[in-house]
Design a protein around this motif. Structure first.
Motif, PDB file in Angstrom:
ATOM      1  N   GLU A  71      14.154  19.317  -5.179  1.00 58.08           N
ATOM      2  CA  GLU A  71      13.512  20.453  -4.516  1.00 58.08           C
ATOM      3  C   GLU A  71      12.766  21.286  -5.543  1.00 58.08           C
ATOM      4  N   SER A  72      11.497  20.938  -5.727  1.00 57.14           N
ATOM      5  CA  SER A  72      10.704  21.629  -6.716  1.00 57.14           C
ATOM      6  C   SER A  72       9.425  22.120  -6.088  1.00 57.14           C
ATOM      7  N   ILE A  73       8.985  23.310  -6.517  1.00 51.31           N
ATOM      8  CA  ILE A  73       7.765  23.880  -5.952  1.00 51.31           C
ATOM      9  C   ILE A  73       6.563  23.046  -6.394  1.00 51.31           C
ATOM     10  N   GLU A  74       6.657  22.472  -7.613  1.00 52.14           N
ATOM     11  CA  GLU A  74       5.538  21.682  -8.141  1.00 52.14           C
ATOM     12  C   GLU A  74       5.370  20.364  -7.379  1.00 52.14           C
ATOM     13  N   THR A  75       6.490  19.721  -7.113  1.00 51.45           N
ATOM     14  CA  THR A  75       6.399  18.387  -6.488  1.00 51.45           C
ATOM     15  C   THR A  75       6.705  18.403  -4.991  1.00 51.45           C
ATOM     16  N   GLY A  76       7.328  19.474  -4.525  1.00 52.04           N
ATOM     17  CA  GLY A  76       7.646  19.576  -3.109  1.00 52.04           C
ATOM     18  C   GLY A  76       8.820  18.701  -2.705  1.00 52.04           C
ATOM     19  N   ILE A  77       9.101  18.724  -1.416  1.00 55.66           N
ATOM     20  CA  ILE A  77      10.186  17.883  -0.903  1.00 55.66           C
ATOM     21  C   ILE A  77       9.562  16.801  -0.033  1.00 55.66           C
ATOM     22  N   THR A  78       9.963  15.566  -0.310  1.00 54.22           N
ATOM     23  CA  THR A  78       9.448  14.477   0.510  1.00 54.22           C
ATOM     24  C   THR A  78      10.455  14.197   1.621  1.00 54.22           C
ATOM     25  N   VAL A  79       9.994  14.356   2.836  1.00 55.26           N
ATOM     26  CA  VAL A  79      10.895  14.179   3.980  1.00 55.26           C
ATOM     27  C   VAL A  79      10.681  12.776   4.556  1.00 55.26           C
ATOM     28  N   SER A  80      11.785  12.088   4.770  1.00 54.25           N
ATOM     29  CA  SER A  80      11.675  10.750   5.368  1.00 54.25           C
ATOM     30  C   SER A  80      11.870  10.851   6.874  1.00 54.25           C
ATOM     31  N   PHE A  81      10.971  10.267   7.587  1.00 54.09           N
ATOM     32  CA  PHE A  81      11.083  10.251   9.048  1.00 54.09           C
ATOM     33  C   PHE A  81      11.471   8.862   9.512  1.00 54.09           C
ATOM     34  N   LYS A 119       9.956   8.658  -4.772  1.00 55.10           N
ATOM     35  CA  LYS A 119       9.941  10.013  -5.331  1.00 55.10           C
ATOM     36  C   LYS A 119      11.333  10.601  -5.185  1.00 55.10           C
ATOM     37  N   MET A 162       0.827  -1.215   0.000  1.00 54.88           N
ATOM     38  CA  MET A 162       0.000   0.000   0.000  1.00 54.88           C
ATOM     39  C   MET A 162       0.859   1.262   0.000  1.00 54.88           C
ATOM     40  N   GLU A 163       2.088   1.118   0.458  1.00 54.85           N
ATOM     41  CA  GLU A 163       3.015   2.262   0.462  1.00 54.85           C
ATOM     42  C   GLU A 163       3.840   2.313  -0.818  1.00 54.85           C
TER      43      GLU A 163
END
Lengths: 567, 176
Positions: free
Chosen positions: A324-334, A320, A92-93
């Motif tokens: 660093e794009s305004i359209e796609t954003g930044i995906t932060v891993s926790f 992903k 699912m992820e």
């Protein structure tokens, strides 16, 4: 507030959607897996059936056949069944976590009924290039095929493949003879000689028809003598020319003869060269396993490694990109309390095939997360036993295989190896794999190697002696053939030009002799007539003196008579 | 898509004068706005569509709203990215909070760990109450006074009588 009818509608819609999806899921899944594997293997992939099971969640692939890109009529591998149990929560992820994968009926290098090449054109191009390479290898003196030990044992075949000095020299001599022929053609001018001789003959015939009846005739005879002398001078010139040409032809023939003699030296050089390439060291040392089995195994390992690398590239470590794009954003891993999971993780693969059982643990698209992969192959059957482990990039293993002598590539009837193996059915080979996945180092040795060492040495020496003899006789035959052929050509050259020139010389000399004869005849004629004239003149003188004396007497008598009459 | 939108608009106008109460329509409109403002997320879409169907609200209004807001949602991405970056990256104090959410079941499917997604989620959440009250008030005003006035307008009557409305609709489809 809740709309029960709406809820029922939603459930119906969702049921239809998922029902339809499940109905066609097998086909979609088969097509997806086929396409992915075809991209990875760059060859045709066939799947007999794919089934989805919901509990435990996973898929079963039956009858998987992956074509071999380098051998279109063979499969790289095929399996009976592959059962994959996938962790649904990670799916699912968007992560493919395979808890257990069971591969049964795994076989390598099985035959195909149809070509396994993805694009026919590609295959044709490959065939064309391989043919070209094959052709080149046959022509090239340094071709690797020539260096193979089994090929080396065929000494006389080797001579045909190595560029021979004798052949080169023979070609050079042929070219030289042709060149000399052309040069001599411009020198001889046979037609010119014939014309000159014919003219001289005609002139001489004219000059020889001599008859003297008057003083005028004598003048004509003197003119003929002059003509004959001119003919003689021409004949003399022709003689000198022909002699010069004969000298030139003799020089050329001597040169060609010297070249023909050098054929022998070239033959010796060929023999030495062929003997130097006839290196039986590999067989002498008894490293049969290394020489014959290492290549195919290494090729197979590299192919499987390449496929796995392509699969890894298809599953990058992050779903992903962290662009660093305004359209796609930044995906932060926790951080997760449990260990992070890569996009593709196969926790355990159980492999079983015709002659081995294996286990691969922790194989993933990001080995930094999952740690090193471990391969454990248990070749516990009669043919192969041992273990191979891969920790990260490092590979190490030790396998003992029973090799049947018939499976050895290149063992041809009557070859040295066939003779060595005639009393042995099969033998054990120890394969040691070290190094990295990128550059695996494979070394092979076998009990046969030690057994063969002394026997093969003797046989190798015997083969070497035989090969030497065969080479010698072949080289000698080639030299003799070349010499015979070139001497025949030389003989023709001699006939055509040297003998032709001798005939020309003979003609000139006979004509010269004829001219001498004509000149002698003319001189004799002149002499004879000179004598005749001298005699006639003397007789005339005597007659004239007589007539003069008589006239004087008569005049004296008349004068006396006159005087008497007067007196 | 545009034709679909026009159909929804037509339906929405019908909705405005339908028997549904203004709060029902306002709630669905706000839910649709939530879906339209956020970037494509399968999990979120399923939740909102399910809510639209399950709750006794106007589904058409929700879908129209989703379509309308999705048209200009990308204009909000730079702002959403700034908000998301501020909360996810710059505010280090919130790191443990986000980690907890990230490790909670289901919630990671919302992809809130993406700056744009988090920003739009917050903007959409903040916009819920204003949208609800504005739409509710608007419907009441429309029903009480505007509807009758609009119907009396000559241009509306002319359009209705001449069928220009249909002609415009066809022309619109042709150019699509």
């Amino acid at each position: 507030m809740i709309r029960w009818k709406g809820l029922a509608k939603l459930l119906v819609v969702l049921s239809v959607f998922f029902g339809g999806y499940l109905l066609f899921f097998d086909k979609i899944l088969t097509a997806t897996i086929t396409a992915a594997l075809e991209t990875a293997a760059d060859a045709k992939v066939e799947i007999k059936e794919t089934k989805l099971s919901l509990s435990p969640f996973g898929i079963t692939i039956q009858g998987l056949k992956v074509g071999d890109v380098d051998a279109p009529m063979k499969n790289l591998f095929e399996t009976d069944t592959i059962e994959v149990a996938i962790d649904l929560t990670y799916l699912m992820e968007g992560k493919y976590v395979v808890e257990i994968m069971k591969v049964s009926g795994l076989e390598f290098g099985t035959k195909r009924e149809v070509s396994g090449s993805r694009v026919e054109k590609k295959e044709e191009e490959k065939e064309a290039s391989s043919k070209t390479q094959k052709g080149k290898s046959e022509e090239s003196p340094e071709s690797p095929s020539v260096r193979r030990p089994v090929k080396q044992a065929k000494a006389t075949d080797l001579l045909d493949k190595v560029a021979l000095e004798t052949r080169k020299k023979k070609d050079e001599i042929d070219a030289l003879i042709e060149q000399k022929k052309e040069e001599l053609k411009t020198l001889t001018h046979t037609d010119d000689y014939t014309k000159r001789l014919e003219k001289a003959k005609t002139d001489l015939a004219g000059s020889m028809q001599l008859s003297v009846t008057s003083v005028e005739d004598l003048k004509q005879v003197e003119a003929s003598v002059k003509t004959i002398q001119a003919i003689k001078k021409d004949m003399s010139d022709m003689k000198h020319e022909i002699v010069d040409k004969q000298k030139k032809v003799r020089e050329d023939i001597t040169l060609i003869k010297a070249e023909i003699k050098s054929l022998k030296k070239r033959g010796d050089a060929d023999y030495k060269k062929a003997m130097s390439t006839l290196n039986l060291d590999t067989l002498k040392s008894g490293d049969v396993s290394q020489a014959f089995l290492k290549g195919p195994l290494q090729e197979k390992l590299l192919k499987v490694r390449d496929i796995w690398r392509r699969v890894q590239r298809a599953f990058p470590s992050s779903s992903k990109s962290e662009d660093e794009s305004i359209e796609t954003g930044i995906t932060v891993s926790f951080p997760r309390p449990e260990a992070p999971v890569p996009r593709l993780l196969i926790q355990t693969i159980y492999l079983s095939g015709g002659n081995f059982k294996g286990e691969i643990r922790s194989i993933s698209s990001d080995q930094a997360i999952t740690g090193p992969t471990q391969f454990l192959f248990d070749f516990s059957d009669k043919r192969t036993r041992g273990e191979v482990s891969v920790l990260g990039e490092t590979v190490s293993g030790r396998l003992v295989s029973v090799v049947e002598k018939d499976s050895l590539p290149g063992v041809e009837d009557g070859s040295l190896l066939a003779r060595v193996l005639k009393d042995i059915e099969n033998f054990e080979v120890l394969t040691t794999i070290k190094g990295t996945l990128l550059h695996p180092k494979i070394s092979m040795s076998s009990e046969l190697d030690s057994k063969l060492k002394s026997a093969s040495k003797a046989l190798a020496n015997e083969a070497l002696v035989k090969a030497k003899r065969a080479l010698k006789s072949k080289v000698d035959k080639q030299v003799d053939d070349a010499r015979k052929d070139t001497l025949e050509q030389l003989s023709r050259l001699d006939n055509d030009y040297a003998k032709g020139l001798a005939k020309d010389l003979k003609d000139v000399e006979s004509l010269d002799a004829l001219a001498d004869k004509g000149r002698a005849q003319a001189k004799a004629l002149i002499e004879e007539h000179n004598t005749k004239f001298k005699r006639a003149v003397a007789k005339a003188k005597v007659q004239l003196n007589k007539e003069k004396n008589k006239a004087v007497e008569e005049a004296k008598k008349a004068l006396e008579d006159t005087f008497k009459s007067l007196w | 898509m545009s034709v679909l939108l026009l159909k929804f608009l037509k339906k929405f106008i019908k909705v405005l004068i339908s028997s549904d109460s203004p709060p029902q329509i306002a709630v669905s409109f706000a839910l649709g706005a939530f879906m339209g403002l956020t970037p494509d997320n399968f999990f979120l879409s399923i939740i909102i569509v399910s809510l639209l169907f399950i709750l006794n609200v106007n589904v058409s209004a929700g879908l129209v709203s989703a379509g309308l807001f999705s048209l200009f949602s990308s204009r909000l991405f730079p702002l959403a990215h700034k908000i998301g970056s501020f909360l996810l990256i710059e505010q280090t104090g919130l790191f443990s909070f986000w980690t907890t959410l990230y490790n909670a079941p289901i919630l990671p499917f919302l992809e809130f760990n993406n700056t744009v997604m988090l920003g739009t989620l917050i903007l959409a959440l903040l916009a819920q109450l204003p949208i609800y009250f504005l739409v509710k008030k608007g419907i009441i005003v429309y029903r009480e006074s505007l509807h009758e006035k609009l119907q009396k307008l000559k241009i509306i009557q002319t359009i209705k009588a001449s069928g220009i409305g249909q002609w415009v609709h066809k022309g619109w489809r042709f150019f699509q």
